[in-house]
Design a protein around this motif. Structure first.
Motif, PDB file in Angstrom:
ATOM      1  N   SER A  58      -4.806  49.250  40.519  1.00 13.28           N
ATOM      2  CA  SER A  58      -6.000  50.273  40.426  1.00 13.28           C
ATOM      3  C   SER A  58      -5.657  51.302  39.539  1.00 13.28           C
ATOM      4  O   SER A  58      -4.700  51.908  39.392  1.00 13.28           O
ATOM      5  N   THR A  59      -6.637  51.466  38.445  1.00 12.45           N
ATOM      6  CA  THR A  59      -6.346  52.656  37.557  1.00 12.45           C
ATOM      7  C   THR A  59      -6.885  54.041  37.996  1.00 12.45           C
ATOM      8  O   THR A  59      -6.991  54.938  37.432  1.00 12.45           O
ATOM      9  N   SER A  60      -7.621  53.971  39.127  1.00 14.63           N
ATOM     10  CA  SER A  60      -8.146  55.079  39.745  1.00 14.63           C
ATOM     11  C   SER A  60      -7.557  56.455  39.997  1.00 14.63           C
ATOM     12  O   SER A  60      -7.877  57.616  39.717  1.00 14.63           O
ATOM     13  N   LYS A  89      -9.160  61.464  34.757  1.00 12.29           N
ATOM     14  CA  LYS A  89     -10.110  61.097  35.802  1.00 12.29           C
ATOM     15  C   LYS A  89     -11.554  61.606  35.742  1.00 12.29           C
ATOM     16  O   LYS A  89     -12.368  61.061  36.122  1.00 12.29           O
ATOM     17  N   ASN A 106     -12.608  51.858  35.942  1.00  5.43           N
ATOM     18  CA  ASN A 106     -11.790  51.729  36.907  1.00  5.43           C
ATOM     19  C   ASN A 106     -12.015  50.349  38.069  1.00  5.43           C
ATOM     20  O   ASN A 106     -11.230  50.049  38.586  1.00  5.43           O
ATOM     21  N   ASN A 163      -9.922  47.883  36.403  1.00  7.23           N
ATOM     22  CA  ASN A 163      -8.480  48.316  36.171  1.00  7.23           C
ATOM     23  C   ASN A 163      -8.648  48.301  34.395  1.00  7.23           C
ATOM     24  O   ASN A 163      -7.448  47.778  34.074  1.00  7.23           O
TER      25      ASN A 163
END
Length: 117
Positions: free
Chosen positions: A27-29, A53, A73, A76
Motif C-alpha cells: 500500500s502506498t497510503s 500524502k 493509493n 498503489n
C-alpha cells in the motif's frame, strides 16, 4: 519487501506526451512523499517532482508546467504525465517512495524515456 515497478517509458518525438506509472508491491497510503527523479546520460540523478500524502506537490523548475504528478493509493500507483517533451528530457525516470516511520527510501528500476528531435 517493497518493490516499485515503473512503466510507460518510450521513444517519442519532441512535443509529444507520455504517462509513466509506478506500481508498488505494498500500500502506498503511508508513503510520504512519493515522487519521480530522472538521470540523463553522464549526469547526476535529479528530482522532477514529489507529492505528499496531503496532495501537496513540489515541481523542479526543469519540467514545471509540463508534467503532472498524481497518486492513486487505491491502486498503489504513482503517475507522471509528461507533455511537450523536449530532447533534453531524455533520461531514465525513477520512481521513489519514502517510509516516514522507518525513514527508508525505496526506488524502482527506472524506465527509459527518449525524446527525438
Amino acid at each position: 519487501q517493497v518493490q516499485l515497478v515503473e512503466s510507460g517509458g518510450d521513444l517519442v518525438q519532441a512535443g509529444g506526451s507520455l504517462r509513466l506509472s509506478c506500481v508498488a508491491s505494498v500500500s502506498t497510503s503511508s508513503f510520504n512523499p512519493m515522487g519521480w527523479y530522472r538521470q540523463a546520460p553522464g549526469k547526476q540523478r535529479e528530482a522532477v517532482v514529489s507529492v505528499l500524502k496531503s496532495g501537496s506537490t513540489n515541481y523542479a523548475d526543469s519540467m514545471k508546467g509540463r508534467v503532472t504528478i498524481s497518486r492513486d493509493n487505491a491502486k498503489n500507483t504513482l503517475y507522471l504525465q509528461m507533455n511537450s517533451l523536449k530532447p533534453e528530457d531524455t533520461a531514465v525516470y525513477y520512481c521513489y517512495a519514502r517510509d516516514p516511520v522507518w525513514r527508508l527510501d525505496y526506488w524502482g528500476q527506472g524506465t527509459q524515456v527518449t525524446v527525438s528531435s
